[in-house]
Design an enzyme around this catalytic site. Structure first.
Site: not given
Ligand code: FAD
Ligand code: SIN
Length: 536
Positions: A46, A49-50, A119, A247, A295, A356, A391, A397
């Site tokens: 999270t 995320a950009q 996007e 990505h 993508r 990604h 996706r 998000l």
């Molecule tokens: P995360 O935010 O990854 O949180 C996972 C949590 O689980 C962390 O706290 C971690 O410590 C915990 N955890 C994992 N394993 C364990 C364990 N064994 N024990 C205890 N804790 C554990 N999506 C969009 O919609 N828009 C964007 O612009 C976008 N940009 C992105 C840019 C980048 C660089 C990346 C990497 C992703 C991007 N995404 C984007 C995707 C999006 O950020 C993620 O899919 C989303 O944030 C995932 O949220 P989450 O709460 O599921 O997991």
């Molecule tokens: C991005 O900013 O290109 C990432 C957006 C996403 O993964 O949804």
């Protein structure tokens, strides 16, 4: 070894885990919500995320139907349409909620209106963002809001090892057992090395993705698919794992960098154009939407051009864009490029695809319920059916917030009926000794990433997948032998989890005898007429 009882156990402190926890804490002021996080609370996918969060915001221009159509189109025939409708129609309300909690999305200059970006795959401008640091802003907001509830306790540096089910009461559980129940998890307290038994009435998995299974990924090092692997070991259902999203544009760094730095798709939405080293456009050979095609198409186009030309990267041209606008919207990307000697206003930015996002994951229904009772999943570790075979940018998000809310609604009236399970034994570490050769773990992780990157990457084939499965089986056997005799460490558990993840991706990829969305195989280049989810 400590035994802890909590009403609700949340694994993960990213957008899914914290959104759910805030809602539950507000609804049940007398119930304890325990949030576990592997490192620190703010480290998650999270946080990086950009681009932003996609939602129908400007109703004069945009409609739910358009966002739904774009999502279905990107998903290449495999989305669950009812889930797509749920997420897109409920999304704006969830976005409003996080704004109420304090999230500051960018507004247009001298205007109260939000600045909506565009996007790849989106037919309208509908991405709310905070510069190119949207995730950081959302994570900050959620952490501040969660901190205002005394009944939320976040345990940092706590590593969930395995889910507790009837298996731990000595009962045989197989994947088709209909009444598997989850009673909590075993977790390693990284600060004292103890393995605690955490018992809960209900457990919510929000452990994020698993990009670290590949050599090059935009995901931080914590993204090792732990939730998916734990669920699979507990005999829960996992689906659509072949659809790992690459990505198209991570910053090419010849020295290698883990994670790879992302150059947001929003840069292309702002006018950036993909080009060859000679400055020629090439996307017209692949899709009429050019640099803003979905993508899977853009990543494959870049991969194919690189192979054809024998180059290590392709390029993004931003030299024609307005400097003031570019640096205001993308300050982090601009600074990062400068730090490696590239001036985006003067130079082409070298880019390369990187793993990604995990489109598949723990199979859940429209309420976030997994196939295991009292176990829910939300966010990137889950498979809701929204993304299908690919996706749409910035939908994840949104999905995490919508499903965190839906899980909260589903458990609201069920909590009373769930009690703590008695008779759960402590973690059994009998016969294990401290690891003597860390190289066995570190080298296996490297081997695993090589196998996945060379044989199960953007382009696949039967022979590559077979080779990957053979190699993975060997790694699996060696690692299980090590696991039986070695004291558990985060590194060893991550290796085990990554091997499971790699197996699930490769197995699902071998089952799909067609090319669809993110899964492209030279042996079956076309779509099959009947589309099914791959469930393991
Ligand atoms: P995360 O935010 O990854 O949180 C996972 C949590 O689980 C962390 O706290 C971690 O410590 C915990 N955890 C994992 N394993 C364990 C364990 N064994 N024990 C205890 N804790 C554990 N999506 C969009 O919609 N828009 C964007 O612009 C976008 N940009 C992105 C840019 C980048 C660089 C990346 C990497 C992703 C991007 N995404 C984007 C995707 C999006 O950020 C993620 O899919 C989303 O944030 C995932 O949220 P989450 O709460 O599921 O997991
Ligand atoms: C991005 O900013 O290109 C990432 C957006 C996403 O993964 O949804």
């Amino acid at each position: 070894m400590t035994r802890i009882k909590t009403d609700i156990l949340v694994l993960g402190s990213g957008i899914a885990g914290l959104t759910f926890s805030i809602k539950a804490a507000k609804q049940f002021p007398n119930r304890q919500i325990l949030v576990l996080t592997k490192t620190v609370e703010g480290e998650s996918n999270t946080r990086y995320a950009q681009g932003g969060v996609a939602a129908v915001w400007n109703e004069e221009q945009d409609t739910f139907e358009k966002h739904i159509a774009d999502t279905l189109d990107a998903g290449d025939g495999l989305c669950k349409e009812d889930i797509v409708r749920i997420v897109i129609e409920e999304g704006p309300e969830r976005v409003r909620e996080i704004i109420d909690w304090g999230a500051r999305f960018d507004k247009e200059k001298d205007s109260p209106e939000y600045d909506l970006a565009r996007e790849g795959g989106h037919s309208e401008h509908r991405i709310l963002h905070y510069k190119d640091l949207t995730g950081w802003e959302m994570q900050r907001t959620l952490m501040d809001e969660a901190a205002s509830y005394p009944n939320i306790k976040v345990l940092e540096h706590y590593f969930a090892l395995d889910l507790i089910t009837q298996h731990h009461l000595g009962r045989m559980v197989i994947r088709v057992t209909p009444d598997i129940e989850c009673y909590g998890c075993y977790a390693l307290n990284k600060e004292n090395g103890g393995i605690d038994t955490l018992l809960a009435r209900v457990t919510i998995l929000c452990t994020g993705g698993g990009g670290q299974v590949y050599k090059s990924t935009t995901n931080p090092v914590i993204a090792t698919g732990d939730g998916v692997a734990m669920t699979y070991r507990a005999k829960g259902r996992v689906e659509n794992m072949e659809f790992m999203q690459f990505h198209p544009t991570s910053l090419y760094n010849p020295a290698g960098e883990n994670p790879s730095f992302l150059v947001s798709e929003a840069v292309r939405g702002f006018g950036g154009i993909l080009k060859t080293a000679e400055g020629e456009e090439f996307m017209q050979h692949y899709d009429p939407r050019l640099s803003l095609a979905p993508r899977d198409i853009v990543a494959r186009a870049i991969d194919s051009e690189m192979k054809k030309r024998g180059t290590d990267c392709m390029y993004l041209d931003c030299r024609h864009l307005d400097k003031e606008g570019f640096t205001a919207h993308f300050p982090t990307i601009y600074d990062k490029c400068l730090s490696v000697g590239i001036d985006p206003m003067k130079d082409l930015i070298p880019v390369v695809p990187a793993c990604h996002y995990m489109c598949g994951g723990i199979m859940v229904d429209e309420h976030g319920r997994s196939s295991i009772h009292r176990l829910y999943a939300a966010g990137e570790c889950s498979s809701t059916g929204l993304h299908g075979a690919n996706r749409l940018a910035s939908n994840s998000l949104l999905e995490a917030m919508v499903f965190a809310h839906r899980i909260f609604l589903d458990i609201r009236d069920k909590m009373e009926g769930w009690d703590f399970q008695e008779g759960i034994p402590d973690w059994n570490a009998e016969g294990t000794t401290d690891p003597k050769e860390m190289v066995l773990i570190t080298q296996s992780i490297k081997e695993l990433k090589d196998i996945m990157s060379y044989y199960v990457g953007i382009v696949r084939s039967n022979i590559r997948l077979k080779r990957a499965l053979d190699r993975l089986f060997l790694l699996y056997q060696e690692t299980e032998d090590l696991y039986k005799t070695t004291v558990v460490s985060p590194q060893l558990m991550e290796l085990r989890n990554l091997i499971t993840l790699a197996y699930l991706i490769t197995r699902s990829a071998s089952h799909r005898r067609e090319s669809r969305g993110l899964h492209f195989t030279t042996d079956y280049p076309d779509h099959l007429p009947f589309v099914e989810f791959s469930v393991l």
